[in-house]
Write a protein that holds these residues in place. Structure first.
Motif, PDB file in Angstrom:
ATOM      1  N   LEU A   6      48.897  42.217   7.569  1.00  0.00           N
ATOM      2  CA  LEU A   6      49.118  42.426   6.136  1.00  0.00           C
ATOM      3  C   LEU A   6      49.553  41.119   5.460  1.00  0.00           C
ATOM      4  N   VAL A   7      50.455  40.394   6.123  1.00  0.00           N
ATOM      5  CA  VAL A   7      50.903  39.092   5.591  1.00  0.00           C
ATOM      6  C   VAL A   7      49.707  38.132   5.526  1.00  0.00           C
ATOM      7  N   ALA A   8      48.873  38.141   6.578  1.00  0.00           N
ATOM      8  CA  ALA A   8      47.682  37.276   6.592  1.00  0.00           C
ATOM      9  C   ALA A   8      46.752  37.621   5.432  1.00  0.00           C
ATOM     10  N   ARG A   9      46.609  38.920   5.166  1.00  0.00           N
ATOM     11  CA  ARG A   9      45.756  39.352   4.042  1.00  0.00           C
ATOM     12  C   ARG A   9      46.303  38.836   2.713  1.00  0.00           C
ATOM     13  N   GLU A  10      47.621  38.935   2.562  1.00  0.00           N
ATOM     14  CA  GLU A  10      48.245  38.445   1.324  1.00  0.00           C
ATOM     15  C   GLU A  10      48.023  36.940   1.145  1.00  0.00           C
ATOM     16  N   VAL A  11      48.189  36.202   2.255  1.00  0.00           N
ATOM     17  CA  VAL A  11      48.023  34.742   2.220  1.00  0.00           C
ATOM     18  C   VAL A  11      46.591  34.395   1.790  1.00  0.00           C
ATOM     19  N   ASP A  60      41.706  29.599   6.818  1.00  0.00           N
ATOM     20  CA  ASP A  60      41.984  29.180   8.196  1.00  0.00           C
ATOM     21  C   ASP A  60      43.366  29.648   8.649  1.00  0.00           C
ATOM     22  N   VAL A  61      43.594  30.917   8.466  1.00  0.00           N
ATOM     23  CA  VAL A  61      44.896  31.507   8.786  1.00  0.00           C
ATOM     24  C   VAL A  61      44.935  31.925  10.254  1.00  0.00           C
ATOM     25  N   ILE A  62      45.953  31.479  10.961  1.00  0.00           N
ATOM     26  CA  ILE A  62      46.125  31.850  12.375  1.00  0.00           C
ATOM     27  C   ILE A  62      47.220  32.912  12.451  1.00  0.00           C
ATOM     28  N   VAL A  63      46.918  34.030  13.116  1.00  0.00           N
ATOM     29  CA  VAL A  63      47.888  35.127  13.218  1.00  0.00           C
ATOM     30  C   VAL A  63      48.398  35.233  14.649  1.00  0.00           C
ATOM     31  N   GLU A  64      49.712  35.160  14.808  1.00  0.00           N
ATOM     32  CA  GLU A  64      50.330  35.342  16.119  1.00  0.00           C
ATOM     33  C   GLU A  64      51.431  36.389  15.983  1.00  0.00           C
ATOM     34  N   ASN A  65      52.096  36.728  17.111  1.00  0.00           N
ATOM     35  CA  ASN A  65      53.184  37.708  17.053  1.00  0.00           C
ATOM     36  C   ASN A  65      54.270  37.265  16.085  1.00  0.00           C
ATOM     37  N   GLY A  66      54.489  38.051  15.043  1.00  0.00           N
ATOM     38  CA  GLY A  66      55.591  37.759  14.133  1.00  0.00           C
ATOM     39  C   GLY A  66      55.377  36.587  13.191  1.00  0.00           C
ATOM     40  N   LYS A  67      54.178  35.985  13.216  1.00  0.00           N
ATOM     41  CA  LYS A  67      53.974  34.862  12.294  1.00  0.00           C
ATOM     42  C   LYS A  67      52.520  34.625  11.925  1.00  0.00           C
ATOM     43  N   VAL A  68      52.357  33.985  10.776  1.00  0.00           N
ATOM     44  CA  VAL A  68      51.043  33.657  10.230  1.00  0.00           C
ATOM     45  C   VAL A  68      51.102  32.184   9.842  1.00  0.00           C
ATOM     46  N   LEU A  71      54.293  28.390   7.742  1.00  0.00           N
ATOM     47  CA  LEU A  71      54.449  29.523   8.638  1.00  0.00           C
ATOM     48  C   LEU A  71      55.134  30.635   7.847  1.00  0.00           C
ATOM     49  N   ALA A  72      54.450  31.750   7.690  1.00  0.00           N
ATOM     50  CA  ALA A  72      55.078  32.918   7.055  1.00  0.00           C
ATOM     51  C   ALA A  72      55.481  33.864   8.172  1.00  0.00           C
ATOM     52  N   THR A  73      56.763  34.211   8.247  1.00  0.00           N
ATOM     53  CA  THR A  73      57.207  35.110   9.310  1.00  0.00           C
ATOM     54  C   THR A  73      57.043  36.564   8.865  1.00  0.00           C
TER      55      THR A  73
END
Length: 377
Positions: A17-22, A29-37, A7-9
């Motif tokens: 942007l964090v999801a793109r970096e990951v 299979d990255v899941i994006v939610e409020n404040g976390k990836v 989990l990247a906060t």
């Protein structure tokens, strides 16, 4: 243990942007939610993500997720998790917590119960009779409850990822390094274009831009909690640091300039750039923003000017925005990116933004005004 759930906060508004970096680091299979990836990855991802993520706050390992509406639920389900796979016999495991819209709203009680459940499980598995010694490496646990759903994580970063280690001193309202990196990454700036920050403060935007321009891992000069974790072998850290060293492009020339009216800030920015090992790449000078006349085309202004939050500064700031708008209007090939909470920015700047993005600078709601220049080919 080969696979972990991570989990990247992220600060509000930076999740994509964090999801793109990951994803750019090769994780899918990255899941994006409020404040976390969130995503699954090999254990080797822990060193790589900590070293490379520019816009995330922390990297956490998810040990378990479940629903709990009673303290018994919380205790039993926490105890049922395989803590012994993560925490060795001498591991220190303090527990922090938060609870939002959940039946179990007393955070101290939740922390205490989780601590007890983990200790019992570890005693059982490691064959310890009395108390766990907790004299070894740090495995900080967080119990987070949201609408009765419990997420239990271990913090692999230690100090937040925005602490890159180069900021010796700062001004009154410093921009977090992670947000500064995001401001650069939300533009189309490339290393061969000129870049300027006319309100450079302690130099954070420019230092982050130089790190991006030369592809230097932002975590290269600091330490992480998980460097001393047993289940992340030292060889994986060595490989991650070697990879970062190989991918850095120290020969990439950059045209980056920072200006500020306050000579003290210029001195601070210069010291920070020296600490980051980038002082020969960034030019700092004391001057008024309105005196900016670029010698080259197709440049980028990325800046976080004063917002005029204090009443005595309001008029001064309005005039500053007007001057900035006039100055940038004279340089039509330049793109301008301005972060401010000022409601009337576009009116004062004299132009409607091409694009606008809502962000948060700490707890202040801000807009990122984006003006695309007419590029000369």
């Amino acid at each position: 243990m080969k696979k972990v759930r991570l989990l990247a906060t992220a600060a509000m508004g930076l999740e994509a942007l964090v999801a793109r970096e990951v994803k750019e680091l090769g994780y899918t299979d990255v899941i994006v939610e409020n404040g976390k990836v969130m995503f699954d990855a090999d254990v080797s991802a822990i060193p790589r993500l900590n070293l490379w993520l520019r816009t995330a706050d922390r990297v956490k390992v998810i040990v378990g997720e479940f629903e709990a509406k009673t303290f018994d639920d919380l205790f039993e389900q926490t105890k049922a998790l395989n803590w012994e796979d993560y925490i060795p016999e001498d591991g220190a495991f303090p527990v922090i917590g938060k609870s939002v819209k959940s039946k179990l709203y007393s955070v101290p009680d939740c922390q205490r119960l989780v601590k007890k459940a983990v200790a019992e499980k570890l005693k059982q598995k490691h064959g310890v009779a009395i108390n766990m010694p907790e004299t070894g490496a740090m495995y900080k646990i967080e119990v987070a409850l949201l609408k009765d759903k419990v997420t239990l994580t271990l913090d692999s970063s230690g100090t937040g990822l925005h602490k890159r280690g180069y900021r010796l001193r700062q001004g009154e309202a410093p921009l977090k390094e992670t947000l500064a990196a995001a401001l650069v990454m939300l533009t189309n700036w490339k290393a061969d274009y000129p870049l300027v920050d006319l309100f450079c403060g302690s130099g954070t935007i420019l230092i982050e831009a130089a790190l991006i321009g030369q592809n230097i891992a932002p975590g290269f000069n600091r330490e992480f909690a998980s460097e001393s974790w047993d289940f992340v072998p030292q060889t994986l850290w060595d490989q991650a640091f070697d990879e970062a060293e190989k991918l850095a492009n120290y020969d990439q020339p950059l045209d980056i300039t920072g200006t500020d009216l306050d000579p003290k800030m210029i001195e601070i920015a210069r010291d920070n750039a020296i600490e980051a090992g980038l002082s020969d790449l960034i030019t700092f000078k004391q001057m008024q923003a309105r005196d900016f006349h670029p010698k080259k085309d197709n440049g980028y202004l990325i800046t976080n000017p004063p917002y005029g939050e204090r009443l005595n500064e309001e008029e001064e700031v309005k005039q500053m925005y007007r001057d900035l708008g006039k100055s940038m209007a004279l340089n039509s090939t330049w793109s301008s990116y301005v972060l401010t909470s000022h409601e009337q920015f576009e009116k004062l700047f004299g132009m409607k933004a091409t694009k606008k993005r809502k962000l948060f600078n700490g707890f202040i709601k801000v807009d990122y005004y984006q003006y695309f220049g007419k590029h000369n080919k």
